[in-house]
Design a protein around this motif. Structure first.
Motif, PDB file in Angstrom:
ATOM      1  N   ASP A  35       1.100  -1.321  -0.084  1.00  0.00           N
ATOM      2  CA  ASP A  35      -0.009   0.102   0.069  1.00  0.00           C
ATOM      3  C   ASP A  35       0.963   1.233   0.006  1.00  0.00           C
ATOM      4  N   ARG A  36       2.021   1.320   0.658  1.00  0.00           N
ATOM      5  CA  ARG A  36       2.847   2.531   0.937  1.00  0.00           C
ATOM      6  C   ARG A  36       3.672   2.628  -0.354  1.00  0.00           C
ATOM      7  N   GLY A  37       3.840   1.527  -1.143  1.00  0.00           N
ATOM      8  CA  GLY A  37       4.810   1.706  -2.165  1.00  0.00           C
ATOM      9  C   GLY A  37       3.809   1.905  -3.341  1.00  0.00           C
ATOM     10  N   GLY A  38       2.499   1.547  -3.284  1.00  0.00           N
ATOM     11  CA  GLY A  38       1.851   1.422  -4.530  1.00  0.00           C
ATOM     12  C   GLY A  38       1.980   0.541  -5.487  1.00  0.00           C
ATOM     13  N   TYR A  39       2.556  -0.525  -5.195  1.00  0.00           N
ATOM     14  CA  TYR A  39       3.098  -1.536  -6.057  1.00  0.00           C
ATOM     15  C   TYR A  39       2.946  -3.138  -5.592  1.00  0.00           C
ATOM     16  N   PHE A  40       2.029  -3.839  -6.260  1.00  0.00           N
ATOM     17  CA  PHE A  40       1.444  -4.889  -5.854  1.00  0.00           C
ATOM     18  C   PHE A  40       1.958  -6.198  -6.432  1.00  0.00           C
ATOM     19  N   TRP A  41       2.168  -7.252  -5.398  1.00  0.00           N
ATOM     20  CA  TRP A  41       2.700  -8.644  -5.757  1.00  0.00           C
ATOM     21  C   TRP A  41       1.639  -9.825  -6.164  1.00  0.00           C
ATOM     22  N   SER A  42       2.243 -10.625  -6.945  1.00  0.00           N
ATOM     23  CA  SER A  42       1.512 -11.850  -7.194  1.00  0.00           C
ATOM     24  C   SER A  42       1.501 -12.795  -5.875  1.00  0.00           C
ATOM     25  N   GLU A  43       0.438 -13.494  -5.858  1.00  0.00           N
ATOM     26  CA  GLU A  43       0.441 -14.415  -4.835  1.00  0.00           C
ATOM     27  C   GLU A  43       1.582 -15.202  -4.693  1.00  0.00           C
ATOM     28  N   ALA A  44       2.210 -15.752  -5.608  1.00  0.00           N
ATOM     29  CA  ALA A  44       3.095 -16.576  -5.670  1.00  0.00           C
ATOM     30  C   ALA A  44       4.510 -15.697  -4.925  1.00  0.00           C
ATOM     31  N   THR A  45       4.558 -14.648  -5.201  1.00  0.00           N
ATOM     32  CA  THR A  45       5.561 -13.840  -4.671  1.00  0.00           C
ATOM     33  C   THR A  45       5.157 -13.548  -3.126  1.00  0.00           C
ATOM     34  N   VAL A  46       4.057 -13.256  -2.766  1.00  0.00           N
ATOM     35  CA  VAL A  46       3.634 -13.301  -1.394  1.00  0.00           C
ATOM     36  C   VAL A  46       4.006 -14.565  -0.818  1.00  0.00           C
ATOM     37  N   ASN A  47       3.566 -15.704  -1.037  1.00  0.00           N
ATOM     38  CA  ASN A  47       4.028 -17.250  -0.646  1.00  0.00           C
ATOM     39  C   ASN A  47       5.262 -17.459  -0.358  1.00  0.00           C
ATOM     40  N   GLU A  48       5.963 -16.991  -1.315  1.00  0.00           N
ATOM     41  CA  GLU A  48       7.436 -17.322  -1.418  1.00  0.00           C
ATOM     42  C   GLU A  48       7.963 -16.341  -0.185  1.00  0.00           C
ATOM     43  N   ARG A  49       7.760 -15.130  -0.236  1.00  0.00           N
ATOM     44  CA  ARG A  49       8.330 -14.434   0.900  1.00  0.00           C
ATOM     45  C   ARG A  49       7.808 -14.899   2.309  1.00  0.00           C
ATOM     46  N   LEU A  50       6.708 -15.123   2.491  1.00  0.00           N
ATOM     47  CA  LEU A  50       6.007 -15.700   3.592  1.00  0.00           C
ATOM     48  C   LEU A  50       7.014 -16.898   4.138  1.00  0.00           C
ATOM     49  N   GLU A  51       7.181 -17.928   3.364  1.00  0.00           N
ATOM     50  CA  GLU A  51       7.808 -19.126   3.516  1.00  0.00           C
ATOM     51  C   GLU A  51       9.256 -18.817   3.926  1.00  0.00           C
ATOM     52  N   ASP A  52       9.763 -17.802   3.272  1.00  0.00           N
ATOM     53  CA  ASP A  52      11.180 -17.414   3.825  1.00  0.00           C
ATOM     54  C   ASP A  52      11.460 -16.773   5.176  1.00  0.00           C
ATOM     55  N   ILE A  53      10.355 -16.104   5.470  1.00  0.00           N
ATOM     56  CA  ILE A  53      10.377 -15.322   6.819  1.00  0.00           C
ATOM     57  C   ILE A  53      10.172 -16.575   7.974  1.00  0.00           C
ATOM     58  N   MET A  54       8.851 -17.462   7.688  1.00  0.00           N
ATOM     59  CA  MET A  54       8.548 -18.473   8.483  1.00  0.00           C
ATOM     60  C   MET A  54       9.932 -19.393   8.868  1.00  0.00           C
ATOM     61  N   VAL A  55      10.439 -19.735   7.620  1.00  0.00           N
ATOM     62  CA  VAL A  55      11.431 -20.908   7.983  1.00  0.00           C
ATOM     63  C   VAL A  55      12.588 -20.391   8.597  1.00  0.00           C
ATOM     64  N   ARG A  56      12.954 -19.004   8.415  1.00  0.00           N
ATOM     65  CA  ARG A  56      14.077 -18.402   9.134  1.00  0.00           C
ATOM     66  C   ARG A  56      13.812 -18.103  10.442  1.00  0.00           C
ATOM     67  N   SER A  57      12.385 -17.809  10.900  1.00  0.00           N
ATOM     68  CA  SER A  57      12.212 -17.456  12.171  1.00  0.00           C
ATOM     69  C   SER A  57      12.112 -18.778  13.005  1.00  0.00           C
ATOM     70  N   PHE A  58      11.597 -19.915  12.456  1.00  0.00           N
ATOM     71  CA  PHE A  58      11.358 -21.171  13.033  1.00  0.00           C
ATOM     72  C   PHE A  58      13.055 -21.515  13.574  1.00  0.00           C
ATOM     73  N   ARG A  59      13.917 -21.404  12.608  1.00  0.00           N
ATOM     74  CA  ARG A  59      15.248 -21.686  12.580  1.00  0.00           C
ATOM     75  C   ARG A  59      16.234 -21.066  14.006  1.00  0.00           C
ATOM     76  N   ASP A  60      15.635 -19.762  13.654  1.00  0.00           N
ATOM     77  CA  ASP A  60      16.176 -18.578  14.980  1.00  0.00           C
ATOM     78  C   ASP A  60      15.601 -18.958  16.234  1.00  0.00           C
ATOM     79  N   VAL A  61      14.492 -19.510  16.299  1.00  0.00           N
ATOM     80  CA  VAL A  61      13.845 -19.961  17.569  1.00  0.00           C
ATOM     81  C   VAL A  61      14.495 -21.231  17.943  1.00  0.00           C
ATOM     82  N   LEU A  62      14.695 -22.098  17.087  1.00  0.00           N
ATOM     83  CA  LEU A  62      15.419 -23.531  17.380  1.00  0.00           C
ATOM     84  C   LEU A  62      16.458 -23.348  18.022  1.00  0.00           C
TER      85      LEU A  62
END
Length: 435
Positions: free
Chosen positions: A375-402
């Motif tokens: 919204d702040r950038g006025g540029y919107f991503w594809s659903e595939a991009t959203v899901n890919e970036r979500l997986e990156d963050i969730m996997v990295r966060s899980f491994r940091d906590v582990l």
């Protein structure tokens, strides 16, 4: 000579970690876990005091003209717990059980949740004491707009960004956005997340929390050396989070053997057809009468002999009274606060691997962050991009906590709190105290 970034000292008063005045009080539960993590971190006493208190607690009266012509006054709350890392982020819920203790606890949870996945947000939560199921669309709109006007001084893309929560949805967020925009005299899409896509919402947002649960469950299975194919899963709560988590876990090869909602549940040892169950709920609004399994109560579902249990419904469903009966090897907390602090030690003794709520269900706020960025950038991503970036963050966060869990020989919940608290504390040390 370097600058001393430490805050002035203060006395730390820590409650007995084994004593819970009220096991189901959400704020006490959150603070007992906070205290344990703070003690292990040897947190600076001054910062400890700062992080133990919410920055702002707002309570407003909300007069609403009902369809009957009667004026009713509702009570609304908004709590900004901590904004040191960025704008406050947190949902708004409409429910008869809303109270200031609950909203404050949830705002604190949001603070730690945003920090554990390293988002540039603080934590907030809001709620209105009402029965939305007994109100018309017009009454809900008038309630939402007046509540928004009551808390508008703290709202804004750079200060406080609400989202949907219990009994609120895209339409409610559209009303909040429109009310705020009318006061600002221009359209401000980034003031809320969880909006309709047509108004600047993000693709993939509806599935994000359930998808995040699937991602961290896959990581846990890998960590424990358990095969994905045929892993048995029970899901309590078949709303947005539970149904999506069940569907995505099934697609990975897991066997969903039990599902439930508020009307009760169903179990099938050969596997439930999740897509059929979702279609049934879309037609009938609940699981009641679903023919894909044998009836099972919500309480019984929690104690089934399964590999993975996903409590994705209510708070406080796993307590000191039933934790000893849990047979799952992994618990993925799709709901906020499904496990009481009194149950933690029992689950530890049983060797159950718990993926805590502030990590497990952080997929939702992560994609909310993506929505805010788009919204702040006025540029919107594809659903595939959203899901890919979500997986990156969730996997990295899980491994940091582990990694922290292994380093300090603590469970995943304590490690998640340690990681998030240390990130927030670091910012407070760097910023200092404005005097």
């Amino acid at each position: 000579m370097g600058t001393d970034l430490r805050l002035p000292t203060a006395t730390i008063v820590r409650p007995d970690k084994d004593r819970f005045l009220n096991e189901e009080n959400p704020f006490e539960a959150m603070m007992s876990r906070f205290d344990r993590a703070a003690a292990l971190l040897d947190l600076d006493p001054g910062i400890y005091q700062v992080l133990r208190h919410p920055e702002k607690q707002i309570t407003v009266s909300i007069p609403v003209m009902m369809d009957s012509g009667e004026v009713k006054v509702f009570i609304g709350h908004r709590v900004l717990y901590n904004t040191s890392r960025g704008p406050a982020k947190g949902g708004i819920r409409f429910d008869l059980n809303v109270n200031l203790d609950e909203v404050t606890a949830l705002a604190a949870w949001m603070t730690w949740k945003c920090a554990v996945v390293n988002l540039p947000f603080g934590g907030a939560k809001g709620g209105v004491v009402c029965d939305p199921l007994g109100m018309s669309v017009g009454e809900l709109e008038r309630l939402t707009r007046r509540y928004t006007a009551g808390i508008i001084s703290v709202l804004g893309p750079d200060s406080d960004v609400p989202a949907p929560d219990v009994n609120t949805n895209e339409r409610v967020m559209a009303w909040v956005m429109d009310t705020y925009s009318m006061h600002m005299r221009h359209t401000v899409t980034s003031v809320v997340t969880g909006k309709p896509v047509e108004m600047g919402g993000s693709l993939g947002r509806r599935e994000a929390t359930g998808r995040g649960c699937m991602i961290v469950t896959m990581q846990a299975l890998q960590q424990l050396g358990m095969p994905v194919q045929g892993t048995t899963v029970a899901v309590q709560g078949f709303g947005n989070v539970g149904s999506v988590a069940a569907q995505l876990l099934a697609r990975q090869g897991c066997k969903i053997v039990a599902i439930s909602d508020r009307t009760g549940g169903y179990t099938n040892p050969t596997g439930i057809d999740v897509d059929a169950a979702i279609a049934y709920v879309q037609r009938h609004k609940t699981l009641e009468g679903f023919a894909g399994g044998d009836p099972v109560s919500n309480d019984e579902l929690l104690t089934l002999d399964v590999d993975v249990l996903v409590p994705a419904a209510l708070e406080n469903v796993i307590t000191s009274k039933n934790a000893g009966k849990i047979r799952a090897k992994i618990i993925c907390e799709g709901a906020n606060g499904p496990t009481t602090a009194g149950a933690d030690a029992i689950l530890d003794e049983k060797g159950i691997f718990v993926i805590p709520d502030i990590l497990a269900n952080a997929g939702g706020v992560t994609v909310s962050y993506f929505e805010w960025v788009q919204d702040r950038g006025g540029y919107f991503w594809s659903e595939a991009t959203v899901n890919e970036r979500l997986e990156d963050i969730m996997v990295r966060s899980f491994r940091d906590v582990l990694a922290l869990s292994k380093q300090h020989r603590v469970n995943m919940r304590t490690a998640a709190y340690m990681l998030s608290i240390s990130r927030v504390a670091t910012v407070h040390r760097l910023r200092g105290i404005y005097a």
